[in-house]
Structure formats: C-alpha cells, structure tokens
Design a protein around this motif. Structure first.
Motif, mmCIF file in Angstrom:
data_model
loop_
_atom_site.group_PDB
_atom_site.id
_atom_site.type_symbol
_atom_site.label_atom_id
_atom_site.label_comp_id
_atom_site.label_asym_id
_atom_site.label_seq_id
_atom_site.Cartn_x
_atom_site.Cartn_y
_atom_site.Cartn_z
ATOM 1 N N LYS A 69 0.817 -1.221 0.000
ATOM 2 C CA LYS A 69 0.000 0.000 0.000
ATOM 3 C C LYS A 69 0.851 1.271 0.000
ATOM 4 N N ALA A 130 -0.907 1.279 15.344
ATOM 5 C CA ALA A 130 -0.365 2.447 14.641
ATOM 6 C C ALA A 130 0.268 2.020 13.319
ATOM 7 N N GLY A 132 -0.417 0.398 9.152
ATOM 8 C CA GLY A 132 -1.060 0.919 7.940
ATOM 9 C C GLY A 132 -2.562 1.064 8.089
ATOM 10 N N ALA A 133 -3.207 0.095 8.697
ATOM 11 C CA ALA A 133 -4.676 0.139 8.798
ATOM 12 C C ALA A 133 -5.103 1.291 9.704
ATOM 13 N N SER A 155 4.232 -0.380 20.483
ATOM 14 C CA SER A 155 5.367 0.540 20.440
ATOM 15 C C SER A 155 4.814 1.962 20.554
ATOM 16 N N THR A 196 -4.771 -3.540 15.348
ATOM 17 C CA THR A 196 -3.517 -4.300 15.425
ATOM 18 C C THR A 196 -3.743 -5.645 14.737
ATOM 19 N N SER A 198 -3.024 -8.361 16.268
ATOM 20 C CA SER A 198 -2.942 -9.314 17.385
ATOM 21 C C SER A 198 -3.884 -10.499 17.185
ATOM 22 N N SER A 201 -2.750 -13.906 15.914
ATOM 23 C CA SER A 201 -2.195 -14.885 16.857
ATOM 24 C C SER A 201 -3.179 -15.179 17.988
ATOM 25 N N PRO A 205 -5.032 -7.334 22.383
ATOM 26 C CA PRO A 205 -4.037 -6.417 22.936
ATOM 27 C C PRO A 205 -4.412 -6.078 24.380
ATOM 28 N N GLY A 245 -14.217 -7.182 11.302
ATOM 29 C CA GLY A 245 -13.978 -6.281 10.180
ATOM 30 C C GLY A 245 -14.483 -6.749 8.825
HETATM 31 P P1 NDP Z 1 0.651 -3.514 10.197
HETATM 32 O O1 NDP Z 1 1.604 -4.651 10.134
HETATM 33 O O2 NDP Z 1 0.904 -2.283 9.406
HETATM 34 O O3 NDP Z 1 0.525 -3.045 11.749
HETATM 35 C C1 NDP Z 1 0.380 -4.003 12.764
HETATM 36 C C2 NDP Z 1 -0.043 -3.313 14.064
HETATM 37 O O4 NDP Z 1 -0.389 -4.336 15.007
HETATM 38 C C3 NDP Z 1 1.055 -2.483 14.723
HETATM 39 O O5 NDP Z 1 0.440 -1.395 15.393
HETATM 40 C C4 NDP Z 1 1.667 -3.481 15.739
HETATM 41 O O6 NDP Z 1 2.278 -2.862 16.841
HETATM 42 C C5 NDP Z 1 0.417 -4.174 16.200
HETATM 43 N N1 NDP Z 1 0.581 -5.527 16.750
HETATM 44 C C6 NDP Z 1 0.964 -6.641 16.087
HETATM 45 N N2 NDP Z 1 0.909 -7.707 16.909
HETATM 46 C C7 NDP Z 1 0.494 -7.255 18.133
HETATM 47 C C8 NDP Z 1 0.232 -7.877 19.390
HETATM 48 N N3 NDP Z 1 0.415 -9.182 19.563
HETATM 49 N N4 NDP Z 1 -0.213 -7.107 20.403
HETATM 50 C C9 NDP Z 1 -0.398 -5.780 20.222
HETATM 51 N N5 NDP Z 1 -0.166 -5.132 19.060
HETATM 52 C C10 NDP Z 1 0.265 -5.864 18.021
HETATM 53 O O7 NDP Z 1 -0.763 -4.164 9.851
HETATM 54 P P2 NDP Z 1 -2.061 -3.415 9.271
HETATM 55 O O8 NDP Z 1 -2.179 -2.118 9.988
HETATM 56 O O9 NDP Z 1 -2.030 -3.402 7.800
HETATM 57 O O10 NDP Z 1 -3.255 -4.425 9.690
HETATM 58 C C11 NDP Z 1 -3.720 -4.498 11.019
HETATM 59 C C12 NDP Z 1 -4.974 -5.365 11.075
HETATM 60 O O11 NDP Z 1 -6.045 -4.764 10.360
HETATM 61 C C13 NDP Z 1 -4.791 -6.770 10.495
HETATM 62 O O12 NDP Z 1 -5.452 -7.685 11.341
HETATM 63 C C14 NDP Z 1 -5.506 -6.684 9.154
HETATM 64 O O13 NDP Z 1 -6.017 -7.943 8.770
HETATM 65 C C15 NDP Z 1 -6.630 -5.721 9.494
HETATM 66 N N6 NDP Z 1 -7.176 -5.008 8.316
HETATM 67 C C16 NDP Z 1 -8.495 -5.189 8.001
HETATM 68 C C17 NDP Z 1 -9.067 -4.537 6.941
HETATM 69 C C18 NDP Z 1 -10.517 -4.760 6.627
HETATM 70 O O14 NDP Z 1 -10.974 -4.302 5.570
HETATM 71 N N7 NDP Z 1 -11.265 -5.418 7.496
HETATM 72 C C19 NDP Z 1 -8.289 -3.615 6.078
HETATM 73 C C20 NDP Z 1 -6.915 -3.469 6.499
HETATM 74 C C21 NDP Z 1 -6.385 -4.158 7.572
HETATM 75 P P3 NDP Z 1 3.847 -2.425 16.788
HETATM 76 O O15 NDP Z 1 3.883 -1.119 16.034
HETATM 77 O O16 NDP Z 1 4.232 -2.280 18.198
HETATM 78 O O17 NDP Z 1 4.575 -3.528 16.067
#
Ligand code: NDP
Length: 280
Positions: A69, A130, A132-133, A155, A196, A198, A201, A205, A245
């Motif tokens: 993206k 924080a 992309g989404a 973070s 997130t 999260s 897995s 959060p 979602g």
């Molecule tokens: P990114 O990889 O850009 O960001 C991941 C985010 O999740 C970061 O803020 C990261 O924190 C956090 N994170 C990851 N694992 C954990 C955890 N175990 N506990 C707490 N925080 C965690 O992903 P996206 O932003 O692209 O996607 C995020 C979610 O949104 C996904 O589940 C995706 O499937 C969903 N999504 C759904 C859409 C829809 O249309 N329904 C569209 C787009 C996304 P840190 O910065 O600390 O690493």
C-alpha cells in the motif's frame, strides 16, 4: 483478455486468500455489470513492474493489499485527499495515462460502524494500533466529528510519531488527538477499534484501564468465523456490542467499485453471502 470486459485485480503478496474477487463479482452481478476480477501475485521486489504490466495490458483497476500500500502511494501520479492523508493507497486506476490512487479503508470502517448504529460524531474513540490500517482510518474518523481520538500502540513511539504526523497535516484537529502506549488507554470509550494484527495470533491487545461506556462498540478490523479474542475481551469488560472487520472489507470494496464504475453497490446482501461463506 476477454475482449470488451473490464479487467480488475487485487495485487498483493500473499494474495491467494483474498476475498476481493468474490466481493467484486457479486457487486457486478447485483448491478448487471460484466467484469473480470482476479488475484495478482507480485514479487515483493517487483510491485512497480507488475502493476505497469497490468495496466499496459489494458487493465482497468487494481486493489492493493499487503505489503504494497505504501509503494502504491509512492508510485501514483495523482493522489486523492484520503490517500495523501493516509500515506497509503489501496485503489489504483489509470486515466489519461496517469496513475491515480485513493484509499478506501477509512471510509470502509466509517460505513461499517454507521451500519452498526455507532456514528462517530461526538464519540470518544480509542484506536489501538499504529500500522497501515490505523493510519488509513484516522482522517475519516476526525472528519466525521469524533470528540476525542486516542491512538495507543505496543510501540508507543510509533503511536506518538503517527499522532505528530496527523497534527502537522491536520492542525485543525490537533486538539482532539492524542497518543500513548497500550498502558495509557485509560478512559471511558464509546468506540474502541482494534487496528492491530494481534488477532492473527488469537490474542487481544492488553488494554489495562480502558473502560467501555454504556452502548459502546468494540470493533476488530480482523475478521474470522468466531468472535476474535479482542471481541470476547471487550464484551467481558462491558462493551455494548462487538463486531469484526468483515463489514469494513465489503464497504471499502464498495467504495473502490464506485470509483471505477461510477455506481455504488448495496453492501448488505454481499456481506450476508460472505458471512455465510466464512461460517461454512
Ligand atoms: P501492520 O503490520 O501495518 O501493523 C500491525 C499493528 O499491530 C502495529 O500497530 C503493531 O504494533 C500491532 N501488533 C501486532 N501484533 C500485536 C500484538 N500481539 N499485540 C499488540 N499489538 C500488536 O498491519 P495493518 O495495519 O495493515 O493491519 C492491522 C490489522 O487490520 C490486520 O489484522 C488486518 O487484517 C486488518 N485489516 C483489516 C481490513 C478490513 O478491511 N477489514 C483492512 C486493512 C487491515 P507495533 O507497532 O508495536 O509492532
């Protein structure tokens, strides 16, 4: 390519799991529009070549998913306001030889939370994540008139950076936005959005101190057949309702469809079909 039938695709890596082809084919059927919509796998280091090849061969439009993206944002000649503020593009099309980009994720979320009876106006919103989404939904939520928007992230540094970026781009909204770590989610929230990954897995959060106001909505951008760990945690902590979602996915697709075809499909029957498929 089938002569005369416009060709669309979702490009990503991986992309085979995407539900976008099924959604767009359903929209086309609903509105009596013939279209072809497929998945397009791009090599991680070959996004630009892949999309160039697609449009050179007469492709009409592309959706963009992980991890491209931001690259799509950088490649577009013309960006919509939404894309510019999100720093990411999920919808591409070619007009007069120029590559146009928009981001429909934010309006997808907005449409869905309105469908769920929780319009953001005057609401206190906690945005968890924080990445992309999260970035894509901040501007539409602020524009929709929420009274406060707090971004918390594992973070904290990333949440603060995002908050500062938004303040610089949208100074008129600066007073309503704040940021912190997951431990700094104290408050009574009307809408809590889990942006997130999260749930991938099967974890929620941890949000110590985050409270849900009566009638509040907990929204997980992730979707699955069963309520996610975040949804279960939210209901146990007093959220009025919890949703995943899938509706956002269908609504962002409808917004892309409207850009390409100039017609807006009805999302409700398509969401029902997808939910049945997910549950099967
Ligand atoms: P990114 O990889 O850009 O960001 C991941 C985010 O999740 C970061 O803020 C990261 O924190 C956090 N994170 C990851 N694992 C954990 C955890 N175990 N506990 C707490 N925080 C965690 O992903 P996206 O932003 O692209 O996607 C995020 C979610 O949104 C996904 O589940 C995706 O499937 C969903 N999504 C759904 C859409 C829809 O249309 N329904 C569209 C787009 C996304 P840190 O910065 O600390 O690493």
């Amino acid at each position: 390519m089938t002569q005369g039938i416009p060709h669309f695709a979702v490009v990503g890596n991986p992309v085979g799991h995407s539900r976008s082809p099924a959604i767009h084919q359903e929209f086309g059927r609903q509105l009596g529009l013939a279209l072809r919509y497929e998945t397009l796998l791009a090599p991680v280091d070959g996004f630009a070549e892949t999309i160039r090849g697609f449009f050179d061969n007469g492709g009409a439009g592309l959706n963009v998913t992980l991890p491209f993206k931001e690259e799509a944002f950088a490649l577009a000649d013309h960006l919509s306001e939404r894309a510019r503020l999100a720093g990411a593009v999920n919808t591409l099309w070619m007009r007069d030889g120029n590559l146009h980009g928009c981001n429909t994720d934010g309006v997808g979320l907005l449409d869905d939370i309105q469908r769920l009876g929780a319009p953001p106006r005057d609401k206190r919103i906690l945005l968890v994540g924080a990445g992309g989404a999260a970035k894509g939904v901040i501007y539409p939520l602020l524009e929709a008139g929420c009274s406060a928007l707090r971004i918390v992230n594992r973070s904290a540094e990333r949440a603060h950076q995002l908050c500062e970026q938004v303040r610089a781009l949208l100074p008129q909204h600066a007073a309503r936005i704040s940021a912190g770590s997951l431990d700094e989610a104290q408050g009574q929230w009307d809408i809590v959005v889990n942006a997130t990954s999260s749930s991938l897995s099967r974890q929620a959060p941890p949000l110590p101190g985050a409270g849900y106001s009566p009638g509040s909505l907990a929204y997980d951008m992730f979707y699955a057949a069963q309520p996610t760990a975040f949804m279960q945690q939210a209901l146990a902590q007093g959220a009025g309702q919890a949703a995943d979602g899938l509706g956002m996915l269908v609504a962002q697709a409808a917004a892309s469809f409207a850009i390409w075809h100039g017609r807006r499909p009805d999302t409700a029957p398509v969401l029902q079909i997808l939910r049945r498929q997910l549950d099967a």
